[in-house]
Design a protein around this motif. Structure first.
Motif, PDB file in Angstrom:
ATOM      1  N   UNK A   1     -10.369  -3.947   5.174  1.00 27.53           N
ATOM      2  CA  UNK A   1     -11.967  -3.538   4.930  1.00 27.53           C
ATOM      3  C   UNK A   1     -12.260  -2.027   5.275  1.00 27.53           C
ATOM      4  N   UNK A   2     -11.619  -1.626   6.242  1.00 27.42           N
ATOM      5  CA  UNK A   2     -12.017  -0.084   6.369  1.00 27.42           C
ATOM      6  C   UNK A   2     -11.359   1.055   5.507  1.00 27.42           C
ATOM      7  N   UNK A   3     -10.685   0.701   4.517  1.00 30.52           N
ATOM      8  CA  UNK A   3      -9.945   1.615   3.381  1.00 30.52           C
ATOM      9  C   UNK A   3     -11.041   2.121   2.470  1.00 30.52           C
ATOM     10  N   UNK A   4     -10.946   3.427   2.099  1.00 33.04           N
ATOM     11  CA  UNK A   4     -11.803   3.851   0.882  1.00 33.04           C
ATOM     12  C   UNK A   4     -11.112   3.754  -0.258  1.00 33.04           C
ATOM     13  N   UNK A   5     -11.695   3.947  -1.465  1.00 30.85           N
ATOM     14  CA  UNK A   5     -10.892   3.889  -2.677  1.00 30.85           C
ATOM     15  C   UNK A   5     -10.050   4.809  -2.824  1.00 30.85           C
ATOM     16  N   UNK A   6     -10.137   6.068  -2.363  1.00 30.21           N
ATOM     17  CA  UNK A   6      -8.747   7.064  -2.336  1.00 30.21           C
ATOM     18  C   UNK A   6      -7.539   6.497  -1.568  1.00 30.21           C
ATOM     19  N   UNK A   7      -7.979   5.854  -0.499  1.00 30.43           N
ATOM     20  CA  UNK A   7      -6.689   5.427   0.444  1.00 30.43           C
ATOM     21  C   UNK A   7      -6.068   4.131  -0.510  1.00 30.43           C
TER      22      UNK A   7
END
Length: 279
Positions: free
Chosen positions: A121-127
């Motif tokens: 849930x805490x990941x961004x699109x880049x990650x």
């Protein structure tokens, strides 16, 4: 057939549902049933869940617990079902967790899957699209999570089969996981079954995940939308049996009468005997 493009929140939700499905199967097991053999060589139902705990812990950057010096140390590289470095890592986690009770393992499973939910849930699109190490080499993190869904879906079936219970083998999780079994079918056709050049093969799958797969062999074996001539052989079976044969959980000889072969009987027999693949 390729996996549909999913937003990361959709795939994370399916993974979460898959973890819940596994937890529901083992929630009420007593210690004896935890140690029931699974369809996987050398692994009990406890070991299957321990494997999931280990993989999800590794994805959080954690290492296996230290070896208990009181226990004899197992050289996991010598085990017949361990065939590569991923298998070694899997087996180390399972071996280190094996002394725990089933109740304690379930507590660890609940904890690690909750932390994985939070991490996703805490990941961004880049990650989410960053390249990462996986059992099949360096791939995007999103692709790796598709493999995790497939792996956990197969392990749900392993646990259900070990317990002798039925689960719903269809639905969104299964549809997405099943793509991992169908996309690479060409290798089983060409390498395993040694289908000769010019062969045209159709798999007619029924059951929870019905579909028709066409494979044409022209130098390489590739999935095609339609065949340019009548099939050399048509193999029919339930999608659940196909999944278990592809996953190496069983062998065709144990399922006489559960599949049909029309056309080239010898090629069809080679196909059903050589479907197994592992990631």
């Amino acid at each position: 057939m390729t996996a549909p493009a999913l937003h990361r929140s959709e795939l994370a939700h399916l993974l979460s549902d898959q973890w819940d499905a596994i937890a529901a199967l083992v929630a009420d097991l007593d210690e004896e049933r935890w140690r029931t053999p699974s369809p996987l060589p050398g692994w009990s139902l406890f070991d299957v869940v321990a494997h999931v705990v280990g993989t999800e812990s590794w994805l959080l950057g954690e290492r296996p617990p230290a070896h208990d010096p009181i226990r004899p140390k197992t050289d996991v590289t010598t085990l017949p079902h361990v065939r590569n470095e991923t298998g070694v890592l899997n087996e180390i986690w399972v071996d280190r967790l094996r002394p725990l009770s089933g109740r304690r393992l379930l507590a660890l499973y609940t904890d690690v899957t909750e932390r994985r939910r939070a991490a996703l849930a805490g990941m961004g699109d880049a990650e989410w699209e960053a390249e990462t190490v996986s059992p099949i080499g360096k791939i995007s993190y999103s692709r790796f999570m598709l493999i995790r869904l497939f792996d956990c879906w197969m392990h749900e079936l392993d646990i259900a089969d070990g317990l002798g219970v039925s689960v719903d083998e269809g639905g969104p999780r299964a549809e997405l996981a099943f793509v991992e079994l169908t996309n690479s079918i060409g290798r089983a056709v060409a390498k395993g079954a040694q289908a000769p050049d010019g062969s045209r093969i159709t798999f007619e799958l029924t059951g929870a995940l019905p579909r028709t797969l066409h494979v044409a062999v022209h130098g390489r074996a590739n999935i095609v939308e339609t065949l340019d001539a009548p099939a050399t052989v048509v193999v029919g079976m339930d999608s659940g049996l196909f999944a278990r044969l592809r996953g190496g959980r069983t062998e065709a000889e144990a399922h006489a009468g559960e599949f049909t072969i029309s056309g080239d009987q010898d090629l069809g027999s080679r196909l059903v005997r050589n479907l197994a693949f592992t990631i």
